[in-house]
Design a protein around this motif. Structure first.
Motif, PDB file in Angstrom:
ATOM      1  N   ALA A  14      35.971  73.388  59.748  1.00 10.31           N
ATOM      2  CA  ALA A  14      37.011  72.470  59.937  1.00 10.31           C
ATOM      3  C   ALA A  14      36.988  71.354  60.867  1.00 10.31           C
ATOM      4  O   ALA A  14      37.193  70.145  60.277  1.00 10.31           O
ATOM      5  N   PRO A  15      36.062  71.392  61.718  1.00 10.14           N
ATOM      6  CA  PRO A  15      35.957  70.073  62.593  1.00 10.14           C
ATOM      7  C   PRO A  15      35.092  69.223  61.556  1.00 10.14           C
ATOM      8  O   PRO A  15      35.155  67.762  61.700  1.00 10.14           O
ATOM      9  N   ALA A  18      37.277  67.669  59.107  1.00  9.60           N
ATOM     10  CA  ALA A  18      37.877  66.429  59.531  1.00  9.60           C
ATOM     11  C   ALA A  18      37.206  65.335  60.160  1.00  9.60           C
ATOM     12  O   ALA A  18      37.719  63.966  59.661  1.00  9.60           O
ATOM     13  N   ARG A  19      36.053  65.308  60.542  1.00  6.44           N
ATOM     14  CA  ARG A  19      35.215  64.337  60.741  1.00  6.44           C
ATOM     15  C   ARG A  19      34.758  63.445  59.452  1.00  6.44           C
ATOM     16  O   ARG A  19      34.756  62.286  59.413  1.00  6.44           O
ATOM     17  N   GLU A  46      41.834  68.625  62.544  1.00  4.25           N
ATOM     18  CA  GLU A  46      41.011  69.691  62.645  1.00  4.25           C
ATOM     19  C   GLU A  46      41.788  70.987  62.358  1.00  4.25           C
ATOM     20  O   GLU A  46      41.368  71.840  61.502  1.00  4.25           O
ATOM     21  N   GLU A  47      42.988  70.924  63.234  1.00  5.21           N
ATOM     22  CA  GLU A  47      43.928  72.087  62.977  1.00  5.21           C
ATOM     23  C   GLU A  47      44.383  72.174  61.597  1.00  5.21           C
ATOM     24  O   GLU A  47      44.598  73.264  61.182  1.00  5.21           O
ATOM     25  N   TRP A  49      43.059  71.217  58.776  1.00  2.00           N
ATOM     26  CA  TRP A  49      41.881  71.750  58.066  1.00  2.00           C
ATOM     27  C   TRP A  49      41.633  73.227  58.102  1.00  2.00           C
ATOM     28  O   TRP A  49      41.244  73.939  57.238  1.00  2.00           O
TER      29      TRP A  49
END
Length: 185
Positions: A14-15, A18-19, A46-47, A49
């Protein structure tokens, strides 16, 4: 030789997803979306995703090259509102239509086949779920994405929609194509 692959995303991805979305949207879509939409993306990506990865109705795929996550794609059954015509009427094959909701490759990793691998893997997964054709929405002014989908045989079906980003209006074209894809080269 560097290893490239596409796999199903896990929560730990997820991070990076998001990036990649933030970098790609700021690099390629800032003029389409506006600063307000980009700021909202930064706040909770992030949340969102992490939730999307765990959603049972869709699959988030990630493309990797070596140790780097370089792109992602979200695919699942097309919701009625996505596949309906402008009149709201559903086509006969609505229940057999898949949606490529998002397909992004970080710009610095572009032109290396990652987008094609992501689309091919998503198409395979959609076929396994019973889909016979796919759809995707692309910004009318996004010539790179339109060209990518055209090379895959996906063409506009005549349906358009306009999204309000809070400071701009974004016109999108719905593309449709077969899910039997072959990678070339």
């Amino acid at each position: 030789m560097t290893t490239v692959e596409v796999r199903a995303a896990v929560a730990a991805d997820a991070p990076e997803i998001a990036r990649i979305q933030r970098v790609t949207w700021r690099t390629a879509y800032a003029d389409f979306l506006g600063e307000k939409a980009l700021a909202q993306l930064d706040a909770a990506a992030e949340e969102q995703w992490a939730v999307a990865i765990e959603h049972p109705g869709t699959t988030v795929h990630v493309a990797t090259e070596g140790a780097f996550t370089v792109g992602f794609c979200v695919a699942g059954p097309a919701p009625d509102e996505e596949v309906a015509g402008a009149s709201g009427e559903l086509p006969e094959d609505a229940a057999r239509t898949g949606l490529i909701a998002t397909l992004l490759v970080e710009p610095r990793w572009g032109r290396r086949g990652h987008g094609g691998r992501l689309l091919a893997e998503a198409a395979t997964g959609l076929r396994q779920r019973g889909a016979e054709r796919g759809i995707s929405w692309v910004a009318e002014s996004d010539s790179a994405s339109l060209s990518f989908f055209r090379r895959a045989g996906w063409l506009p079906d005549g349906t358009v929609r306009t999204l309000d980003t809070g400071e701009r209006r974004l016109r999108e074209i719905r593309l449709t194509g077969q899910l039997e894809l072959e990678l070339v080269g």
